[in-house]
Write a protein that holds these residues in place. Sequence first.
Motif, PDB file in Angstrom:
ATOM      1  N   PHE A  21       0.803  -1.234   0.075  1.00  0.00           N
ATOM      2  CA  PHE A  21       0.104  -0.023   0.152  1.00  0.00           C
ATOM      3  C   PHE A  21       1.011   1.218   0.241  1.00  0.00           C
ATOM      4  CE2 PHE A  21      -0.146  -2.466   3.994  1.00  0.00           C
ATOM      5  CZ  PHE A  21       0.719  -1.781   4.768  1.00  0.00           C
ATOM      6  N   HIS A  29      -6.500   2.720  -1.374  1.00  0.00           N
ATOM      7  CA  HIS A  29      -5.414   1.655  -0.879  1.00  0.00           C
ATOM      8  C   HIS A  29      -5.118   2.105   0.779  1.00  0.00           C
ATOM      9  CE1 HIS A  29      -3.987   0.657  -5.302  1.00  0.00           C
ATOM     10  NE2 HIS A  29      -5.262   0.273  -4.890  1.00  0.00           N
ATOM     11  N   VAL A  32      -8.066   0.793   2.971  1.00  0.00           N
ATOM     12  CA  VAL A  32      -8.122  -0.580   3.075  1.00  0.00           C
ATOM     13  C   VAL A  32      -7.206  -1.036   3.893  1.00  0.00           C
ATOM     14  CG1 VAL A  32      -7.939  -2.633   1.791  1.00  0.00           C
ATOM     15  CG2 VAL A  32      -9.393  -0.974   0.862  1.00  0.00           C
ATOM     16  N   SER A  33      -5.990  -0.669   3.853  1.00  0.00           N
ATOM     17  CA  SER A  33      -4.635  -1.210   4.762  1.00  0.00           C
ATOM     18  C   SER A  33      -4.991  -0.734   6.199  1.00  0.00           C
ATOM     19  CB  SER A  33      -3.553  -0.539   4.122  1.00  0.00           C
ATOM     20  OG  SER A  33      -3.347   0.737   4.190  1.00  0.00           O
ATOM     21  N   MET A  36      -7.524  -2.847   7.877  1.00  0.00           N
ATOM     22  CA  MET A  36      -7.153  -4.188   8.136  1.00  0.00           C
ATOM     23  C   MET A  36      -6.168  -4.162   9.201  1.00  0.00           C
ATOM     24  SD  MET A  36      -6.491  -6.083   4.397  1.00  0.00           S
ATOM     25  CE  MET A  36      -7.827  -6.558   3.300  1.00  0.00           C
ATOM     26  N   ALA A  45      -1.428  -9.190   7.413  1.00  0.00           N
ATOM     27  CA  ALA A  45      -2.393  -8.670   6.777  1.00  0.00           C
ATOM     28  C   ALA A  45      -2.191  -8.530   5.101  1.00  0.00           C
ATOM     29  CB  ALA A  45      -2.491  -7.139   7.245  1.00  0.00           C
ATOM     30  N   ILE A  46      -0.910  -8.681   4.790  1.00  0.00           N
ATOM     31  CA  ILE A  46      -0.311  -8.352   3.338  1.00  0.00           C
ATOM     32  C   ILE A  46      -1.205  -9.179   2.606  1.00  0.00           C
ATOM     33  CG2 ILE A  46       1.547  -8.414   1.881  1.00  0.00           C
ATOM     34  CD1 ILE A  46       3.270  -7.028   3.871  1.00  0.00           C
ATOM     35  N   TYR A  48      -4.114 -10.676   2.908  1.00  0.00           N
ATOM     36  CA  TYR A  48      -5.396 -10.356   2.869  1.00  0.00           C
ATOM     37  C   TYR A  48      -5.542  -9.054   1.774  1.00  0.00           C
ATOM     38  CZ  TYR A  48      -6.267 -13.706   6.200  1.00  0.00           C
ATOM     39  OH  TYR A  48      -6.480 -14.960   6.903  1.00  0.00           O
ATOM     40  N   TYR A  49      -4.619  -8.110   1.985  1.00  0.00           N
ATOM     41  CA  TYR A  49      -4.717  -6.908   1.309  1.00  0.00           C
ATOM     42  C   TYR A  49      -4.501  -6.958   0.072  1.00  0.00           C
ATOM     43  CZ  TYR A  49      -3.244  -2.221  -0.713  1.00  0.00           C
ATOM     44  OH  TYR A  49      -3.206  -1.267  -1.402  1.00  0.00           O
ATOM     45  N   ASN A  50      -3.548  -7.822  -0.439  1.00  0.00           N
ATOM     46  CA  ASN A  50      -3.558  -7.984  -1.983  1.00  0.00           C
ATOM     47  C   ASN A  50      -4.423  -8.776  -2.676  1.00  0.00           C
ATOM     48  OD1 ASN A  50      -0.859  -6.922  -2.058  1.00  0.00           O
ATOM     49  ND2 ASN A  50       0.000  -8.857  -1.370  1.00  0.00           N
ATOM     50  N   ILE A  53      -7.808  -6.077  -2.564  1.00  0.00           N
ATOM     51  CA  ILE A  53      -7.702  -5.146  -3.889  1.00  0.00           C
ATOM     52  C   ILE A  53      -7.659  -5.748  -5.108  1.00  0.00           C
ATOM     53  CG2 ILE A  53      -5.879  -3.510  -4.967  1.00  0.00           C
ATOM     54  CD1 ILE A  53      -7.275  -2.382  -2.224  1.00  0.00           C
ATOM     55  N   TRP A  74     -12.911 -11.505   3.756  1.00  0.00           N
ATOM     56  CA  TRP A  74     -12.076 -10.945   4.908  1.00  0.00           C
ATOM     57  C   TRP A  74     -12.075 -11.997   5.945  1.00  0.00           C
ATOM     58  CZ3 TRP A  74     -11.028  -5.923   5.418  1.00  0.00           C
ATOM     59  CH2 TRP A  74     -10.825  -5.554   6.583  1.00  0.00           C
TER      60      TRP A  74
END
Length: 341
Positions: A21, A29, A32-33, A36, A45-46, A48-50, A53, A74
């Motif tokens: 992010f 971005h 969202v980050s 999370m 978290a990374i 899940y973030y990827n 997005i 999620w």
Amino acid sequence: MQPIAAPLLQWFQANKRLLPFRQEPSAYHIWVSEIMLQQTRVAAAIPYYNRFIAALPTPADLAVCEPDALRKLWQGLGYYNRVNNMQKAARIVCEQYGGDLPADYDALRSLPGIGDYTAGAIASIAFGIPAPAVDGNVLRVFARLYNDDADVMTPAAKRLFTQRVLDQMPKATPGPYNEALMELGALVCIPGTPHCEACPLADRCLGYAAGRTGELPVKPAPKAKTTVPVTVALVESDAGLLLQRRPAKGLLAGLWQPAAWEKALTKDELTAALAKLGVQATLTEPLPPAKHVFTHRVWQLSGWRGRAEACALPDGFVWAAPEQLAEVYPVPNAFGAYMKR
């Protein structure tokens, strides 16, 4: 207190982590980050973030995502109200702001699920607005910098520390400054024993000079959590695993779980409870005790595994085939120990 921005930003440029992010720091971005990361470590978290997005690249995509699909994205992060509020906010962003997060602190702050910290992070990092972003990391840094033993959880102390953060903020680079403070708290000025030998602010830290960094910040003792017994029925048929949707409001709202009752039931009582649903189950294997800790309560889980003939089920219950468990039905981590079985 001496100015901290120059050495802090120099340290940040040399030591900041390369996070996804930060590579594309759009308002969406960052939003969202930050949501999370409220209850999740960065490394966890990374992925899940990827994934999030990639599936929902814009607020418009988030706004129209089917709720179960959204919760499935999620799944594993917990605290599902976070993503429920994100969807509510995304719909407002699409209705009122043309699909883009507003470049205004107060407008951001008014969106569901966005508090002072998250609004400050988005405003400063995405839009260069000189707004403070004060989270637990930043409170810890400033408690030590100022050798201040005020209870950082009180509103008065938070206001005072926020003003100090703002007083030190370089108006030309509020985003990097806020990020640098968060990074310093995450990597150097950590809870317990900080790495003062690696801190760019050690020469101006009053807590370090007084030998008190390990005592700060001051927080109240945590409140005792309520313990709740939960009895789980892990029942399989040829049609799949018996799942139950949780109520639309409250803890784990709208998620799916194995059939469960928030009370201690014997094997016979559990068999009878299932029979009331029309499920004639044979329970053969006791489930090992498990525990799941929420913010204000602790679930003590137990139960039985067994089989039943596939049958019609009342509203709110389904037989979930393995591929549906993997792709369709979001099941919270509270039942993770049993779902792996």
